[in-house]
Each structure stands twice: as structure tokens, then as C-alpha cells.
Motif scaffolding. Sequence first.
Motif, PDB file in Angstrom:
ATOM      1  N   ASP A  87       0.878  -0.974  -0.046  1.00 27.75           N
ATOM      2  CA  ASP A  87       0.203  -0.018   0.022  1.00 27.75           C
ATOM      3  C   ASP A  87       1.170   0.628  -0.009  1.00 27.75           C
ATOM      4  N   ALA A  88       1.948   1.219   1.128  1.00 27.99           N
ATOM      5  CA  ALA A  88       2.846   2.876   0.979  1.00 27.99           C
ATOM      6  C   ALA A  88       3.108   2.632  -0.482  1.00 27.99           C
ATOM      7  N   VAL A  89       4.259   1.640  -1.371  1.00 33.36           N
ATOM      8  CA  VAL A  89       4.615   2.003  -2.483  1.00 33.36           C
ATOM      9  C   VAL A  89       3.481   1.755  -3.497  1.00 33.36           C
ATOM     10  N   LYS A  90       2.243   1.918  -3.508  1.00 32.24           N
ATOM     11  CA  LYS A  90       1.195   1.756  -4.497  1.00 32.24           C
ATOM     12  C   LYS A  90       0.630   3.615  -4.053  1.00 32.24           C
ATOM     13  N   GLU A  91       1.092   4.489  -2.901  1.00 21.64           N
ATOM     14  CA  GLU A  91       0.804   5.609  -2.498  1.00 21.64           C
ATOM     15  C   GLU A  91       1.640   6.239  -2.921  1.00 21.64           C
ATOM     16  N   TYR A  92       2.942   6.019  -3.092  1.00 19.22           N
ATOM     17  CA  TYR A  92       3.970   6.543  -3.457  1.00 19.22           C
ATOM     18  C   TYR A  92       4.146   7.141  -5.043  1.00 19.22           C
ATOM     19  N   PHE A  93       3.326   6.090  -5.524  1.00 21.43           N
ATOM     20  CA  PHE A  93       3.923   5.301  -7.141  1.00 21.43           C
ATOM     21  C   PHE A  93       2.671   6.060  -7.776  1.00 21.43           C
ATOM     22  N   LYS A  94       1.760   6.241  -6.954  1.00 15.50           N
ATOM     23  CA  LYS A  94       0.197   6.819  -7.262  1.00 15.50           C
ATOM     24  C   LYS A  94      -0.218   8.236  -8.027  1.00 15.50           C
ATOM     25  N   ASP A  95       1.115   9.205  -7.333  1.00 12.96           N
ATOM     26  CA  ASP A  95       1.578  10.590  -6.803  1.00 12.96           C
ATOM     27  C   ASP A  95       1.841  10.702  -8.537  1.00 12.96           C
ATOM     28  N   PHE A  96       2.613   9.679  -9.119  1.00 15.00           N
ATOM     29  CA  PHE A  96       3.440  10.175 -10.338  1.00 15.00           C
ATOM     30  C   PHE A  96       2.353   9.624 -11.686  1.00 15.00           C
ATOM     31  N   LEU A  97       2.248   8.432 -11.644  1.00 14.18           N
ATOM     32  CA  LEU A  97       1.076   7.397 -12.630  1.00 14.18           C
ATOM     33  C   LEU A  97      -0.324   6.831 -11.917  1.00 14.18           C
ATOM     34  N   PRO A  98      -0.867   6.200 -13.126  1.00 14.14           N
ATOM     35  CA  PRO A  98      -1.430   5.148 -12.449  1.00 14.14           C
ATOM     36  C   PRO A  98      -1.220   3.816 -12.334  1.00 14.14           C
ATOM     37  N   VAL A  99      -1.516   3.231 -11.039  1.00 15.51           N
ATOM     38  CA  VAL A  99      -1.014   2.017 -10.523  1.00 15.51           C
ATOM     39  C   VAL A  99      -1.756   0.778 -10.822  1.00 15.51           C
ATOM     40  N   HIS A 100      -2.012  -0.165 -11.395  1.00 13.53           N
ATOM     41  CA  HIS A 100      -2.549  -1.553 -11.415  1.00 13.53           C
ATOM     42  C   HIS A 100      -2.358  -2.451 -10.190  1.00 13.53           C
ATOM     43  N   THR A 123       1.191   3.723 -18.797  1.00 17.20           N
ATOM     44  CA  THR A 123       2.265   4.814 -19.220  1.00 17.20           C
ATOM     45  C   THR A 123       2.217   4.161 -20.831  1.00 17.20           C
ATOM     46  N   ASP A 124       2.320   5.405 -21.647  1.00 18.76           N
ATOM     47  CA  ASP A 124       3.110   5.097 -22.610  1.00 18.76           C
ATOM     48  C   ASP A 124       4.503   5.155 -22.883  1.00 18.76           C
ATOM     49  N   ASP A 125       5.030   6.217 -22.460  1.00 19.68           N
ATOM     50  CA  ASP A 125       6.127   6.795 -21.853  1.00 19.68           C
ATOM     51  C   ASP A 125       6.661   5.817 -20.787  1.00 19.68           C
ATOM     52  N   VAL A 126       7.822   5.282 -21.622  1.00 22.37           N
ATOM     53  CA  VAL A 126       8.157   4.145 -20.599  1.00 22.37           C
ATOM     54  C   VAL A 126       9.495   4.566 -20.263  1.00 22.37           C
ATOM     55  N   ASP A 127      10.651   4.885 -21.313  1.00 19.15           N
ATOM     56  CA  ASP A 127      11.302   5.497 -20.595  1.00 19.15           C
ATOM     57  C   ASP A 127      11.376   6.970 -20.260  1.00 19.15           C
ATOM     58  N   GLY A 128      10.627   7.429 -20.164  1.00 13.93           N
ATOM     59  CA  GLY A 128       9.983   8.700 -19.130  1.00 13.93           C
ATOM     60  C   GLY A 128      10.010   8.612 -17.513  1.00 13.93           C
ATOM     61  N   THR A 129       8.918   7.674 -17.374  1.00 15.80           N
ATOM     62  CA  THR A 129       8.434   7.097 -16.358  1.00 15.80           C
ATOM     63  C   THR A 129       9.323   6.737 -15.981  1.00 15.80           C
ATOM     64  N   ILE A 130      10.652   5.804 -16.355  1.00 11.75           N
ATOM     65  CA  ILE A 130      11.355   5.420 -15.596  1.00 11.75           C
ATOM     66  C   ILE A 130      12.525   6.891 -15.404  1.00 11.75           C
ATOM     67  N   ALA A 131      12.520   7.169 -16.698  1.00 15.70           N
ATOM     68  CA  ALA A 131      13.769   8.893 -15.959  1.00 15.70           C
ATOM     69  C   ALA A 131      12.866   9.542 -14.646  1.00 15.70           C
ATOM     70  N   LYS A 132      11.569   9.593 -14.228  1.00 20.78           N
ATOM     71  CA  LYS A 132      11.369  10.432 -13.450  1.00 20.78           C
ATOM     72  C   LYS A 132      11.690  10.114 -12.613  1.00 20.78           C
ATOM     73  N   LEU A 133      11.083   8.427 -12.158  1.00 19.62           N
ATOM     74  CA  LEU A 133      11.362   7.563 -10.923  1.00 19.62           C
ATOM     75  C   LEU A 133      12.878   6.860 -10.189  1.00 19.62           C
ATOM     76  N   ASN A 134      13.865   6.672 -11.589  1.00 17.46           N
ATOM     77  CA  ASN A 134      14.498   6.531 -10.932  1.00 17.46           C
ATOM     78  C   ASN A 134      14.978   7.112 -10.657  1.00 17.46           C
ATOM     79  N   ASP A 135      16.786   7.001  -8.995  1.00 17.05           N
ATOM     80  CA  ASP A 135      17.381   7.704  -8.222  1.00 17.05           C
ATOM     81  C   ASP A 135      16.237   8.560  -7.373  1.00 17.05           C
TER      82      ASP A 135
END
Length: 156
Positions: A87-100, A123-135
Motif C-alpha cells: 500500500d505504501a509503495v502504491k501510494e508513492y507511485f500513484k502520485d506519478f502515474l496510475p498504478v494497477h 503509461t505510454d512513455d516507459v522511458d520517460g516514466t523510468i527517468a522520472k522515477l529512477n533515483d
Amino acid sequence: MKVGFIQCAVISAVFAVAGYLVFSSASLNTSLPLTVSASLLLSGILTPWLASLFNSSTSVSDKDNASAASDVTTLYVGNLPYKANEDAVKEYFKDFLPVHSVRLMKDRRTGKRKGYGFIEVETDDVDGTIAKLNDSIFLERTLKVRPAKDKVTDQE
């Protein structure tokens, strides 16, 4: 074109009346129970068959349209805090994009979390999503986000 149960029932009723006329004109000595049972049989067979025929064709196209509108991608997330739950991980990531869904890996023997998991995101932009969330920082840990690799099974 979406055809409902009522339209199928009307079509079946037409076939039932046609069946009644065929059975009643087939012999001059037709009994009423035979004619009624034959028309009920025709309508009982045709109504579910027509409903399944029309509903299955429309539901397949609806699923295709839904999957084309949004792509679901699985991402590997490493360096997760051991105390974090799904639940904590889902809450964190849903601020960036929809989580299934979120799956955090656990040690089979001890039941403790291993510090990594997988999330399915829309997501339609996998690379952009990874760049946004990595690190990015989550509960004082620097996350490592990568595309998930397909699970390889040994087939010998």
C-alpha cells in the motif's frame, strides 16, 4: 452496433411464430401442445445463442479499444525499504502515474521482504516514466527503477 437481450427475444419470437406456422401447416391434425413446445424450443435455443453471438462480438471490440487506449507496463523497483508494504509503495507511485498492482518479493523461508518488487503501471512513455522515477527518494532510500524482464523458465 450493440444488440441487447430484448432485441434477441424479439427475433426469437419471430422465429417461434414462424415455427408455429410451419408445424401447424405441416399436418392438418397438429396438436396444440406439440406446436407450443416446438415454438418454445426454437425460442429457447435462439435467444441465448443470439445474445451470446452479439454480446461476444461487442465485448471483444470493447476490450481491444480499452487496451489500445492505455498500455500497462511492468517495472522493476529495487532498493525498497524493508519496512515498506504494498500500500505504501502504491501510494508513492500513484502520485506519478496510475498504478494497477504492486508485488513485493519476500523470502520464502523467513517471510521478510527482500527490498525489491514489481509494479504494473499505466503509461505510454516507459522511458520517460523510468527517468522520472529512477533515483527518486522513498522513505529515505534511493529507488532503482528499470523495465521488468520476462521471467525465464527452464524447459529441458
